[in-house]
Every structure is written in C-alpha cells, then in structure tokens.
Design a protein around this motif. Structure first.
Motif, PDB file in Angstrom:
ATOM      1  N   GLY A  79       6.212  18.017 -15.040  1.00  0.00           N
ATOM      2  CA  GLY A  79       5.720  17.960 -13.676  1.00  0.00           C
ATOM      3  C   GLY A  79       6.135  16.668 -13.016  1.00  0.00           C
ATOM      4  N   ALA A  80       6.105  16.676 -11.709  1.00  0.00           N
ATOM      5  CA  ALA A  80       6.456  15.480 -10.945  1.00  0.00           C
ATOM      6  C   ALA A  80       5.301  14.486 -10.960  1.00  0.00           C
ATOM      7  CB  ALA A  80       6.787  15.861  -9.507  1.00  0.00           C
ATOM      8  N   CYS A  81       5.621  13.211 -10.882  1.00  0.00           N
ATOM      9  CA  CYS A  81       4.606  12.170 -10.783  1.00  0.00           C
ATOM     10  C   CYS A  81       3.836  12.388  -9.475  1.00  0.00           C
ATOM     11  CB  CYS A  81       5.255  10.790 -10.792  1.00  0.00           C
ATOM     12  SG  CYS A  81       4.063   9.436 -10.656  1.00  0.00           S
ATOM     13  N   PRO A  82       2.508  12.415  -9.531  1.00  0.00           N
ATOM     14  CA  PRO A  82       1.726  12.690  -8.321  1.00  0.00           C
ATOM     15  C   PRO A  82       1.486  11.463  -7.427  1.00  0.00           C
ATOM     16  CG  PRO A  82       0.262  12.478 -10.189  1.00  0.00           C
ATOM     17  CD  PRO A  82       1.673  12.357 -10.733  1.00  0.00           C
ATOM     18  N   THR A  83       1.972  10.291  -7.833  1.00  0.00           N
ATOM     19  CA  THR A  83       1.682   9.057  -7.109  1.00  0.00           C
ATOM     20  C   THR A  83       2.467   8.964  -5.808  1.00  0.00           C
ATOM     21  OG1 THR A  83       1.250   7.956  -9.197  1.00  0.00           O
ATOM     22  CG2 THR A  83       1.629   6.548  -7.292  1.00  0.00           C
ATOM     23  N   VAL A  84       1.777   8.602  -4.753  1.00  0.00           N
ATOM     24  CA  VAL A  84       2.423   8.342  -3.463  1.00  0.00           C
ATOM     25  C   VAL A  84       2.060   6.930  -3.011  1.00  0.00           C
ATOM     26  CG1 VAL A  84       2.545  10.743  -2.707  1.00  0.00           C
ATOM     27  CG2 VAL A  84       0.533   9.389  -2.172  1.00  0.00           C
ATOM     28  N   GLY A  88       3.444  10.827 -15.873  1.00  0.00           N
ATOM     29  CA  GLY A  88       3.206  10.045 -17.082  1.00  0.00           C
ATOM     30  C   GLY A  88       4.357   9.142 -17.483  1.00  0.00           C
ATOM     31  N   HIS A  89       5.320   8.923 -16.607  1.00  0.00           N
ATOM     32  CA  HIS A  89       6.481   8.079 -16.944  1.00  0.00           C
ATOM     33  C   HIS A  89       6.040   6.647 -17.265  1.00  0.00           C
ATOM     34  CE1 HIS A  89       6.417   5.858 -13.123  1.00  0.00           C
ATOM     35  NE2 HIS A  89       6.060   7.017 -12.572  1.00  0.00           N
ATOM     36  N   PRO A  90       6.812   5.950 -18.131  1.00  0.00           N
ATOM     37  CA  PRO A  90       6.509   4.542 -18.403  1.00  0.00           C
ATOM     38  C   PRO A  90       7.032   3.665 -17.271  1.00  0.00           C
ATOM     39  CG  PRO A  90       8.436   5.205 -19.652  1.00  0.00           C
ATOM     40  CD  PRO A  90       7.918   6.445 -18.950  1.00  0.00           C
ATOM     41  N   GLY A  91       6.451   2.499 -17.118  1.00  0.00           N
ATOM     42  CA  GLY A  91       6.956   1.530 -16.148  1.00  0.00           C
ATOM     43  C   GLY A  91       6.554   1.828 -14.720  1.00  0.00           C
ATOM     44  N   ARG A  92       7.233   1.159 -13.815  1.00  0.00           N
ATOM     45  CA  ARG A  92       6.921   1.249 -12.394  1.00  0.00           C
ATOM     46  C   ARG A  92       7.352   2.597 -11.808  1.00  0.00           C
ATOM     47  NH1 ARG A  92       8.369  -4.756 -10.116  1.00  0.00           N
ATOM     48  NH2 ARG A  92       7.798  -5.816 -12.025  1.00  0.00           N
ATOM     49  N   HIS A  93       6.781   2.899 -10.641  1.00  0.00           N
ATOM     50  CA  HIS A  93       7.152   4.116  -9.910  1.00  0.00           C
ATOM     51  C   HIS A  93       8.507   3.904  -9.234  1.00  0.00           C
ATOM     52  CE1 HIS A  93       3.257   5.885 -10.622  1.00  0.00           C
ATOM     53  NE2 HIS A  93       2.695   4.757 -10.244  1.00  0.00           N
ATOM     54  N   VAL A 124       5.472   7.830   0.719  1.00  0.00           N
ATOM     55  CA  VAL A 124       6.664   7.967  -0.097  1.00  0.00           C
ATOM     56  C   VAL A 124       6.218   8.363  -1.497  1.00  0.00           C
ATOM     57  CG1 VAL A 124       8.668   6.774  -1.042  1.00  0.00           C
ATOM     58  CG2 VAL A 124       7.840   6.195   1.244  1.00  0.00           C
ATOM     59  N   ALA A 125       6.752   9.475  -2.003  1.00  0.00           N
ATOM     60  CA  ALA A 125       6.370   9.980  -3.321  1.00  0.00           C
ATOM     61  C   ALA A 125       7.226   9.342  -4.408  1.00  0.00           C
ATOM     62  CB  ALA A 125       6.542  11.490  -3.374  1.00  0.00           C
ATOM     63  N   CYS A 126       6.643   9.170  -5.587  1.00  0.00           N
ATOM     64  CA  CYS A 126       7.404   8.733  -6.758  1.00  0.00           C
ATOM     65  C   CYS A 126       8.304   9.895  -7.175  1.00  0.00           C
ATOM     66  CB  CYS A 126       6.454   8.350  -7.894  1.00  0.00           C
ATOM     67  SG  CYS A 126       7.329   7.844  -9.399  1.00  0.00           S
TER      68      CYS A 126
END
Length: 109
Positions: free
Chosen positions: A75-80, A98-103, A91-93
C-alpha cells in the motif's frame, strides 16, 4: 558524499521475467523500466526499493539486497504534508506504507 535527506544511490537491473511480469499487471499506469534506483533515504534500514508498477490503489514495489530481489504488492504511505501557499497544498508521500527513513517530500529530488 551523501548526507541525511538525500536518496540512496543503490541501483538494480530487472530480469526479463520481472519486466514481463510488471508489464502484464492489470490496469497498469506506468511504462515498465528495466533499471531502477532506490527511492528511500540514504543509509536506510532493510532492502532497497522502487515502485515497479501501479494500478488504482495497488502498487508493486521492487525490493532488493545485494543477493536477491522481489516484487511485492504494498500500500501507499498515507502521510501527507501541507506546504504553505495560497491556498495551502497537500503533498503525499510517494513511498510505500511503513517505509524506513524520511518521507519522499522530505528528500532531495
């Protein structure tokens, strides 16, 4: 020399089978590339990764290490992130959930 906030320099060349498999995904939205660069932050934990194909809400990411590679449905990162402006813009990540590190919006292009 790379510093925090920069993208990982790792690269991979896909096999003919991997390219063909990605090309055959239903409702594919991307042109399939043989060569990929890691989209994660430099010095990240775990395998490298780049999106291989996408359709609707499904993403297939190529994940690799020095000894193996795989294509995984994630799934896509849900962070905006809200960028200032008039009007403010969300702006969406562009990385996987669950990726490591920064968006992605915190990394240099």
């Amino acid at each position: 020399m790379l510093s925090p906030g920069e993208r990982c320099p790792a690269r991979i060349e896909l096999s003919d089978y991997q390219v063909f498999w990605l090309m055959r995904r239903p409702y594919a939205t991307h042109h399939v590339r043989r060569h990929h660069e890691c989209r994660l932050e430099f010095r990240h934990d775990g395998p490298h990764g780049d999106v291989g194909q996408q359709s609707h809400e499904v993403e297939w990411w190529i994940r690799w290490t020095l000894t193996s590679s795989a294509i995984e449905q994630v799934g896509a990162c849900p962070t905006v992130h809200e960028e200032s402006g008039d009007p403010p813009e969300e702006v969406a990540c562009l990385l996987f959930e669950g990726h490591p590190g920064r968006h992605s919006f915190d990394l240099e292009p």
